[in-house]
Design a protein around this motif. Structure first.
Motif, PDB file in Angstrom:
ATOM      1  N   SER A1052      13.191 -82.315 -14.399  1.00  0.00           N
ATOM      2  CA  SER A1052      13.431 -81.637 -15.682  1.00  0.00           C
ATOM      3  C   SER A1052      13.620 -80.130 -15.517  1.00  0.00           C
ATOM      4  N   GLN A1053      13.148 -79.571 -14.406  1.00  0.00           N
ATOM      5  CA  GLN A1053      13.204 -78.121 -14.241  1.00  0.00           C
ATOM      6  C   GLN A1053      14.181 -77.673 -13.143  1.00  0.00           C
ATOM      7  N   LEU A1054      14.887 -78.598 -12.524  1.00  0.00           N
ATOM      8  CA  LEU A1054      15.803 -78.215 -11.445  1.00  0.00           C
ATOM      9  C   LEU A1054      16.898 -77.282 -11.939  1.00  0.00           C
ATOM     10  N   ARG A1055      17.438 -77.567 -13.127  1.00  0.00           N
ATOM     11  CA  ARG A1055      18.520 -76.712 -13.639  1.00  0.00           C
ATOM     12  C   ARG A1055      18.020 -75.282 -13.832  1.00  0.00           C
ATOM     13  N   LEU A1056      16.787 -75.133 -14.333  1.00  0.00           N
ATOM     14  CA  LEU A1056      16.212 -73.804 -14.498  1.00  0.00           C
ATOM     15  C   LEU A1056      16.021 -73.116 -13.142  1.00  0.00           C
ATOM     16  N   LEU A1057      15.537 -73.872 -12.174  1.00  0.00           N
ATOM     17  CA  LEU A1057      15.326 -73.303 -10.838  1.00  0.00           C
ATOM     18  C   LEU A1057      16.621 -72.778 -10.239  1.00  0.00           C
ATOM     19  N   PHE A1058      17.668 -73.594 -10.277  1.00  0.00           N
ATOM     20  CA  PHE A1058      18.926 -73.186  -9.640  1.00  0.00           C
ATOM     21  C   PHE A1058      19.652 -72.116 -10.444  1.00  0.00           C
ATOM     22  N   THR A1059      19.438 -72.094 -11.759  1.00  0.00           N
ATOM     23  CA  THR A1059      19.992 -70.991 -12.549  1.00  0.00           C
ATOM     24  C   THR A1059      19.362 -69.672 -12.131  1.00  0.00           C
ATOM     25  N   ASP A1079      11.606 -76.674   0.066  1.00  0.00           N
ATOM     26  CA  ASP A1079      10.470 -77.606   0.071  1.00  0.00           C
ATOM     27  C   ASP A1079      10.739 -78.804  -0.832  1.00  0.00           C
ATOM     28  N   LEU A1080      11.355 -78.564  -1.972  1.00  0.00           N
ATOM     29  CA  LEU A1080      11.677 -79.671  -2.877  1.00  0.00           C
ATOM     30  C   LEU A1080      12.691 -80.621  -2.249  1.00  0.00           C
ATOM     31  N   ALA A1081      13.620 -80.083  -1.453  1.00  0.00           N
ATOM     32  CA  ALA A1081      14.605 -80.938  -0.789  1.00  0.00           C
ATOM     33  C   ALA A1081      13.939 -81.887   0.191  1.00  0.00           C
ATOM     34  N   ILE A1082      12.809 -81.474   0.749  1.00  0.00           N
ATOM     35  CA  ILE A1082      12.070 -82.350   1.660  1.00  0.00           C
ATOM     36  C   ILE A1082      11.238 -83.367   0.877  1.00  0.00           C
ATOM     37  N   ARG A1083      10.639 -82.917  -0.213  1.00  0.00           N
ATOM     38  CA  ARG A1083       9.764 -83.825  -0.967  1.00  0.00           C
ATOM     39  C   ARG A1083      10.564 -84.770  -1.857  1.00  0.00           C
ATOM     40  N   PHE A1084      11.585 -84.268  -2.526  1.00  0.00           N
ATOM     41  CA  PHE A1084      12.405 -85.108  -3.421  1.00  0.00           C
ATOM     42  C   PHE A1084      13.880 -84.979  -3.032  1.00  0.00           C
ATOM     43  N   PRO A1085      14.281 -85.525  -1.898  1.00  0.00           N
ATOM     44  CA  PRO A1085      15.664 -85.304  -1.417  1.00  0.00           C
ATOM     45  C   PRO A1085      16.728 -85.861  -2.357  1.00  0.00           C
ATOM     46  N   ASN A1086      16.440 -87.004  -3.023  1.00  0.00           N
ATOM     47  CA  ASN A1086      17.453 -87.583  -3.909  1.00  0.00           C
ATOM     48  C   ASN A1086      17.707 -86.702  -5.129  1.00  0.00           C
ATOM     49  N   LEU A1087      16.690 -86.004  -5.567  1.00  0.00           N
ATOM     50  CA  LEU A1087      16.853 -85.134  -6.739  1.00  0.00           C
ATOM     51  C   LEU A1087      17.640 -83.868  -6.384  1.00  0.00           C
ATOM     52  N   VAL A1088      17.388 -83.327  -5.223  1.00  0.00           N
ATOM     53  CA  VAL A1088      17.986 -82.039  -4.858  1.00  0.00           C
ATOM     54  C   VAL A1088      19.373 -82.202  -4.266  1.00  0.00           C
ATOM     55  N   ASP A1089      19.693 -83.409  -3.767  1.00  0.00           N
ATOM     56  CA  ASP A1089      20.967 -83.590  -3.063  1.00  0.00           C
ATOM     57  C   ASP A1089      22.186 -83.137  -3.863  1.00  0.00           C
ATOM     58  N   PRO A1090      22.298 -83.435  -5.171  1.00  0.00           N
ATOM     59  CA  PRO A1090      23.483 -82.959  -5.916  1.00  0.00           C
ATOM     60  C   PRO A1090      23.595 -81.443  -5.981  1.00  0.00           C
ATOM     61  N   TRP A1091      22.492 -80.754  -5.776  1.00  0.00           N
ATOM     62  CA  TRP A1091      22.493 -79.292  -5.884  1.00  0.00           C
ATOM     63  C   TRP A1091      22.708 -78.603  -4.524  1.00  0.00           C
ATOM     64  N   THR A1092      22.974 -79.391  -3.506  1.00  0.00           N
ATOM     65  CA  THR A1092      23.094 -78.830  -2.150  1.00  0.00           C
ATOM     66  C   THR A1092      24.122 -77.700  -2.054  1.00  0.00           C
ATOM     67  N   PRO A1093      25.317 -77.800  -2.701  1.00  0.00           N
ATOM     68  CA  PRO A1093      26.274 -76.673  -2.596  1.00  0.00           C
ATOM     69  C   PRO A1093      25.692 -75.344  -3.046  1.00  0.00           C
ATOM     70  N   GLU A1383      27.241 -78.791 -16.668  1.00  0.00           N
ATOM     71  CA  GLU A1383      27.339 -78.315 -15.289  1.00  0.00           C
ATOM     72  C   GLU A1383      26.261 -78.924 -14.392  1.00  0.00           C
ATOM     73  N   THR A1384      25.264 -79.516 -14.968  1.00  0.00           N
ATOM     74  CA  THR A1384      24.180 -80.075 -14.166  1.00  0.00           C
ATOM     75  C   THR A1384      24.674 -81.322 -13.449  1.00  0.00           C
ATOM     76  N   PRO A1385      24.523 -81.393 -12.118  1.00  0.00           N
ATOM     77  CA  PRO A1385      24.968 -82.594 -11.394  1.00  0.00           C
ATOM     78  C   PRO A1385      24.235 -83.821 -11.877  1.00  0.00           C
ATOM     79  N   LYS A1386      24.995 -84.882 -12.167  1.00  0.00           N
ATOM     80  CA  LYS A1386      24.403 -86.130 -12.664  1.00  0.00           C
ATOM     81  C   LYS A1386      24.383 -87.217 -11.588  1.00  0.00           C
ATOM     82  N   LYS A1387      25.417 -87.229 -10.765  1.00  0.00           N
ATOM     83  CA  LYS A1387      25.525 -88.288  -9.757  1.00  0.00           C
ATOM     84  C   LYS A1387      24.621 -87.965  -8.582  1.00  0.00           C
ATOM     85  N   THR A1388      23.704 -88.829  -8.301  1.00  0.00           N
ATOM     86  CA  THR A1388      22.796 -88.607  -7.178  1.00  0.00           C
ATOM     87  C   THR A1388      23.086 -89.622  -6.091  1.00  0.00           C
TER      88      THR A1388
END
Length: 1401
Positions: A1052-1059, A1079-1093, A1383-1388
């Protein structure tokens, strides 16, 4: 024919003795059969007893027959024959004993002389043939032994011959030497020994030397016997020319002989007085053509080894012949250059190493040193390395003149940048030798030397100025001196003319004077003393007294008296002074008289002044040399420190040893290198790790001091210096080293005792020294926890007692030290005992709770790091830490509310919003974030580990209580246990329990942490309202820590973090969020993967701090396979050219590590090349070259190279700009091409042939040709020539086409260039691809480009516009000013990780 009448001719081959030759020539009558040989040998023995050595004349056929059947006869017969020929009484031995008397017999008849000559020839021939036969058999036995192994070798040799031949060789050679030492030339006509006889004896020696085993230690007696035999042949039988030729031949063909021949030649030159043999051999080597030697590496190797060792043995003799060899210094063979340079070094060390050399010897030494220095820049790295090794020896033996120090040190510093690792290593060794043997000082600090140098230089300048003044006054021009005294003299004269004086005394003196010259001298002396009045009066009297004498008689009556006197005084003074200077310059004796003795008295004083000046000049020169030397060492330190992380272990070890030595010599910058080597303690190379430990042992564990306490004090002081401004990483490294020392009991008890005394203030010390003592105690506790564990209450009272003001720095270090008494890692299954924890009521936790809550309301920047360590310690050691930390949170929140209420005491004015001090809000959010993260770690590690431990104990207990029947009731259960499924299921259950607690409970509304979430989100969502930089940094970090707890909250807060990561104007916030998202990419890789760019985008952040953090985070994620490595990895490649060296080094380290992961770099190269060479989003051409040179250096496999060459050639057709053509050509030129790679280029020549008109592209391909030629085989040169011809033909045709365009076809031919501009499309435009690189992996061995012949045809017919795969993958929409839901990535993309539900610390 009677024996006395025939003549025995030495044959070239044994068969010649069977053929009838000239008149009276001996011929073997019959070759006896094998069965008759024993009886005939006995008959020979009987005849020998009767006739003596001349019996050989009648029984030579028997010996010849034995030699003829040597391979077939019984070993016993061989032994009998050898014994019969060489033992003390038999044939040859007895003949050698009788020959002296025969040779001295003046009445010896011609027939007897001929008989003894024939007997001598037969004996020598037989003995030498027998020796060679035994040697041949021994060589074959040795070859057999190589196949069978060395065991039983001696026994097999004895079985073959019946005895050990190697023990019998030496007596044979000694017997031959004994024969040659006799004056046997009288047996020949005219006393001229035939060449064949000498060749027979010496040829045997040379054939023995050809045996490879001759160089073994056990064959040393044989080598010495051969050397003495050849030495006799040289001195007595004119064997010089033949020996020289034979030695040259053997050096070319037998690699084991150089040491043997050097020993022999040096012995002949010294003991036998045959120095000319050295000159002859050297002349032969010098006349060899350098080009010929370059084609004969084995011969050059032999000559080089011979010259090198000969220079070590007889350098003085070789030095006189060095001029003959100098041509080989310009030859192509590097081994010959190395040999000559080594020879020069030996001559410098052994012959020219003296302070009292003659001028010619000094010139020779200087020429040798010049040559050595010049070859420090040799084209061959082995030569450069050898030069540095030789200079190291010269420096170590103190044979380098002081005048050469600076130039050789400069050479060593320059070679540190050499491409060859070997050269760099030897340059470091040379600099270390310079340090160890420097003549200047044991302390080489340029800052310490600068002061004395400046002071002494100023003193020298003053001395020189003083001397110049004295010299100038001593040789003052008479005219200038006269002009100087003229004003005062004139005024004195005018006064005298007005008031005349009485001069009776002077008249009386003049009356007694004999000549006018003496009066002139008196006048001149008076003028010099400035006694002008006396001089004027004396002059007046002299004019009247010497009216007839010059110059007093030349008085012009028309001039006034004043003018006449002044002119007369001037002529007297100038004339006398000029004549005195002329006499002194000619070395004539000075005039007599008491006044003239003063110059002679001043001579010792002038001499002493000259000596002092010379001493001062020498002192200044010494200080200047020492200062320059220290500057060079300082320069070297900067270069060598960068080599500390080279891949070569030996270089790293040399660097470490160098810094140890530099540190011991007191160079201030050495501390930088000593600190820089600390991270090497984590090296996987045992040699490097041990080198670091040894370095710190030398530097810190052996301090100077008279007592153990004094030594401990110095040790602690030195270690404390390392802690000054040290980073967290440096402290961890030092902790590892100290832990190692403590575990091995290398730190004395006095060190620990003194540290405790400083920590408890029993010894006077500053607050920083006290803090460093606590730090060191904590580090030592890693190795022995009882150091701190037994004094826990003492530590608590030291750092956590209530003080005003509170020392949070000391308290923080106390917490670190206490934390080391327990193992912070997750307990392993093997441990059955419960983890070490303290009760909640322990004084430690009450003090920590009180310090955190009381410090919360104070504005102290050191409170935040202390609070973080305190919370960590509570969770690490306390039973029920969540209760303590919840209480701390509640107390701090209560204090914040109280502050808020105090700010708004009046409730009447409701319009005014209550305000809370910013630092309190920052402290509160930071504390909440720390508690949240530590609660998560506590659950994942401590609670999970304890659950696992209890389960294992319970299962063991149940297993013990079960009966034997119950154990075998279920075969399925047994199988599951064998497969480990039971334990795995239990682990999953426990992990699911922990995960559910994190997801459902920690941030639930009933929990303490949940109360802080709305406040945290409000601060993060309103950066304009909460604009304080420190508050923003604390809030962003806390948000990242809260997101670590729950996947739901994180999502729920990833969009705020990356903004915030993209749009925050504060680099510290972006840097913190980069760490958090990693750290989040290690703990929740599926959630962070769309935001990798967006993570990759931070690599181009304008702030250095953010780029560095992003580089570290992405390095960790990519190497741990926690994010997909996409085309955006080109952003990491761009960091290779970052203007900040640490960031560039970080990127280089990333690709070094990535290159070890299979084909990772190879697979990424196409995307990186296309992105970086893109005209719109890439980099400039020069930076592109720098990046690709580094990346292509990781391509080392032939298959990868061949496939990459093919891909790059085909990309010429799809490239869109001239710049891309040049980039592709450069990439091809940097690959390590082989012949197969060249054939790939020939197969794809049509792809780039039309681009060769560009000189840059043509030059790149010519560079490829040059590389291929270096190691090309003869059969491959034809292909290279063909390729070069095609290149040149296409290049020339392209130039001709350009000329045609310039002449008249510009209109029709310039259309393609215009089309190119129009067809340049945006990198984001969708284009069809005909040559996708998605399958860019290592090709299968049998896969070729010919399998799909129609692909290229279809592509050529349609001619679509083509882009690279990286262009297609970079279609993400650019980040707008504010991220919206759209703009928030939906496809994981699901990323399955074994550790997705666990936190990795």
């Amino acid at each position: 024919m009677p024996p006395q009448l025939y003549e025995f001719h030495l044959p070239l081959s044994p068969e010649e003795l069977l053929k009838s030759g000239g008149v009276n020539q001996y011929v073997v009558q019959e070759v006896l059969s094998i069965r008759h040989l024993p009886s005939q040998l006995k008959a020979f023995q009987a005849a020998f007893r009767a006739q003596g050595p001349l019996a050989m004349l009648e029984h030579f056929d028997t010996i010849y027959s034995i030699l003829h059947h040597f391979r077939s006869i019984d070993p016993g017969l061989k032994e009998d024959t050898l014994e019969f020929l060489i033992l003390p009484l038999p044939v040859v031995s007895r003949h050698s004993q009788e020959l002296p008397a025969i040779l001295d017999d003046a009445a010896l008849s011609v027939l007897d002389r001929s008989a003894h000559l024939n007997a001598l020839k037969m004996n020598c021939y037989a003995l030498i043939r027998l020796l060679e036969s035994f040697e041949t058999m021994t060589s074959k036995t040795s070859l057999t032994d190589l196949d069978l192994g060395g065991k039983g070798k001696k026994a097999r040799a004895k079985t073959a011959h019946g005895f050990d031949w190697e023990e019998e060789r030496q007596p044979v050679l000694q017997l031959l030497t004994q024969l040659l030492q006799l004056d046997i030339r009288h047996l020949w006509n005219h006393s001229v020994i035939e060449e064949e006889f000498v060749s027979l004896v010496t040829g045997c020696c040379y054939r023995l030397l050809e045996n490879p085993t001759i160089s073994h230690q056990k064959n040393r007696p044989t080598r010495e016997a051969i050397t003495h035999l050849l030495g006799v042949a040289l001195t007595r039988y004119n064997h010089m020319l033949s020996a020289t030729v034979k030695i040259i031949q053997m050096l070319q063909h037998f690699e084991h002989l150089p040491p043997v021949l050097v020993t022999a030649v040096s012995l002949w030159a010294t003991d036998y007085g045959m120095k000319s043999i050295v000159g002859e051999i050297v002349r032969e080597i010098g006349q060899k053509c350098p080009q010929e030697l370059s084609r004969d590496p084995s011969g050059a190797k032999g000559f080089a080894a011979f010259l090198t060792e000969l220079a070590e043995r007889v350098p003085a003799i070789l030095m006189s012949n060095m001029c003959i060899l100098l041509d080989h210094l310009d030859g192509e063979n590097y081994m010959m250059r190395n040999a000559l340079l080594a020879a020069m070094a030996e001559m410098i060390l052994q012959v020219l190493n003296s302070d009292q050399l003659e001028e010619t010897a000094r010139d020779t030494r200087d020429q040798f040193l010049d040559t050595l220095q010049a070859h420090g820049h040799d084209v061959n790295s082995f030569v450069r390395s050898r030069v540095l090794q030789l200079f190291t020896r010269i420096v170590q033996q103190k044979a380098l003149p002081l005048t050469r120090f600076q130039t050789v040190v400069a050479l060593a510093v320059e070679r540190l940048a050499d491409k060859s690792v070997l050269v760099c290593k030897n340059a470091i060794q040379l600099l270390a030798s310079f340090l160890a043997n420097n003549p200047f000082s044991c302390k080489l600090s340029d800052t310490d030397l600068a002061g004395p140098l400046q002071k002494e230089t100023q003193k020298l300048q003053e001395m020189r100025a003083q001397r110049q003044a004295v010299v100038a006054s001593a040789v003052l021009d008479p005219e200038e001196e006269w002009e100087a005294m003229l004003p005062e003299l004139t005024s004195t004269l005018q006064q005298l003319l007005k008031l005349p004086q009485e001069e009776e005394e002077i008249l009386e003196e003049i009356a007694n004077t004999e000549t006018a010259e003496e009066v002139k001298g008196r006048i001149c002396q008076l003028l010099a003393k400035a006694s002008y009045k006396q001089a004027i009066i004396l002059t007046q009297e002299a004019t009247s007294y010497f009216q007839e004498s010059k110059p007093f008689n030349h008085m012009d009556p028309e001039e006034s008296e004043e003018t006449r006197l002044l002119n007369l005084l001037g002529s007297i003074f100038k004339g006398m002074v000029a004549s005195t200077q002329e006499k002194s310059s000619q070395g004539s004796a000075g005039p007599t008289g008491p006044e003239q003795d003063k110059p002679s008295m001043l001579e010792p004083e002038k001499s002493r002044e000259n000596e002092e000046l010379v001493k001062q000049e020498m002192l200044v020169q010494y200080l200047q040399d020492a200062y320059n030397f220290s500057l060079k060492i300082t320069e070297a330190i900067g270069i060598i420190s960068k080599m500390m992380y080279e891949n070569t272990t030996t270089v790293v070890q040399e660097v470490i040893e160098f810094f140890v030595m530099v540190f011991q010599f007191g160079v201030p910058q050495a501390l930088f290198g000593v600190r820089r080597m600390l991270p090497l303690i984590w090296s996987k190379e045992p040699g490097v790790r041990e080198a670091v430990l040894n370095a710190y042992r030398q530097l810190y564990l052996n301090p100077k001091g008279d007592t153990a306490r004094a030594k401990a004090q110095v040790l602690i002081q030195n270690l404390s210096l390392l802690l000054v401004d040290a980073s967290v990483g440096t402290i961890q490294c030092l902790e590892e080293i100290l832990c190692e020392f403590v575990q091995k009991d290398e730190l004395k008890p006095a060190v620990t005792l003194l540290l405790w005394e400083r920590a408890t203030k029993k010894v006077p010390c500053s607050s920083l020294e006290r803090c460093s003592s606590v730090m060191l105690l904590g580090m030592m506790a890693r190795g022995k926890p009882e150091i701190v564990g037994s004094n826990l209450d003492t530590l608590v009272s030291i750092g956590l007692e209530e003080k005003i003001p509170q020392d949070y720095r000391l308290a923080q270090q106390v917490c670190h030290a206490i934390a080391n008494i327990s193992d912070r890692r997750k307990p392993s299954l093997g441990k059955r005992h419960p983890p070490f924890r303290l009760p909640q009521e322990h004084r430690l936790f009450s003090r920590l709770q009180e310090m955190v809550t009381k410090g919360f309301i104070h504005r102290d920047p050191l409170w935040i790091p202390f609070k973080e360590v305190a919370v960590t310690l509570i969770y690490q050691l306390a039973e029920g830490p969540e209760v303590i930390c919840a209480q701390i949170l509640q107390d701090c929140a209560k204090q914040a509310l109280e502050k808020l209420e105090k700010k708004s005491p009046s409730q009447e004015d409701l319009k005014e919003t209550p305000m809370l001090p910013t630092y309190l809000l920052m402290n509160l959010l930071s504390l909440a974030g720390d508690v949240a993260l530590q609660q998560l770690v506590h659950l994942e590690q401590a609670v999970s580990g304890e659950l696992c431990r209890r389960r294992v104990l319970r299962e063991e207990q149940e297993h013990k209580t079960k009966g034997p029947k119950e154990k075998n009731t279920s075969s399925d259960t047994t199988m599951e246990e064998e497969l480990g499924l039971v334990g795995a299921t239990a682990d999953d259950t426990e992990a699911e329990l922990i995960r559910s607690i994190c997801e459902m409970e920690l941030l639930d509304g009933k929990q303490v942490l949940a109360a802080f979430v709305p406040l945290l989100l409000k601060v993060c969502n309103n950066p304009g309202l909460y604009s304080n930089p420190d508050l923003s940094a604390a809030a962003s970090l806390a948000l990242g820590k809260f997101c670590m707890i729950s996947a739901t909250f994180c999502d729920s807060q990833l969009r705020l973090l990356f903004t915030m990561l993209k749009k925050s104007p504060l680099p510290i916030v972006r840097s913190n969020l980069m760490v958090a998202t990693g750290d989040l990419a290690i703990r929740f890789p599926n959630l962070v993967d769309p935001w990798t760019p967006h993570l990759y985008a931070c690599l181009r952040d304008p702030a250095q701090q953010v780029r560095k953090t992003a580089g570290q985070v992405m390095t960790h994620l990519i190497l741990k396979d926690m994010v997909k490595v996409k085309g955006q990895v080109s952003e990491m490649a761009v960091l290779l050219i970052d203007p900040e060296p640490p960031i560039a080094a970080l990127a280089k380290n990333f690709f070094n590590e990535l290159s070890h992961k299979g084909n990772a770099v190879y697979n990424l190269l196409p995307d990186i090349i296309s992105r970086l060479s893109d005209p719109e989003g890439g980099v400039e051409e020069e930076p592109f070259h720098t990046i690709m040179k580094q990346l292509l250096s990781y391509i080392t496999k032939d298959k990868q190279t061949e496939s990459l060459v093919e891909k790059l050639c085909q990309r010429f057709r799809t490239a869109r700009t001239e710049r891309q053509y040049r980039d592709l050509a450069y990439c091809v030129s940097q690959l390590p091409l082989t012949e197969r790679g060249l054939r790939k280029m020939l197969d794809n020549f049509d792809c780039f042939g039309d681009k060769l008109s560009d000189s840059a592209i043509f030059g790149a391909f010519l560079l490829v040709v040059g590389k291929l030629r270096r190691g090309a085989k003869p059969e491959g040169k034809a292909v290279i020539d063909e390729f070069e011809q095609k290149l040149r033909a296409c290049h020339t045709r392209g130039v001709d086409a350009l000329e045609e365009i310039e002449i008249g076809q510009a209109g029709s031919q310039s259309a393609p260039s215009a089309t190119k501009k129009q067809s340049a499309v945006s990198r984001h435009q969708h284009l069809a691809s005909a040559a996708s690189d998605d399958d860019f992996v290592t090709p299968e061995p049998r896969r070729t480009a010919r399998r799909h012949p129609n692909t290229q045809q279809r592509a050529s017919k349609k001619k679509p516009k083509i882009v690279f795969s990286s262009d297609e993958s970079s279609e993400e929409v650019e980040l707008s000013a504010e991220m919206t839901e759209d703009e928030t990535p939906k496809k994981t993309t699901p990323i399955r990780r074994a550790s997705t539900c666990r936190h990795r610390s």
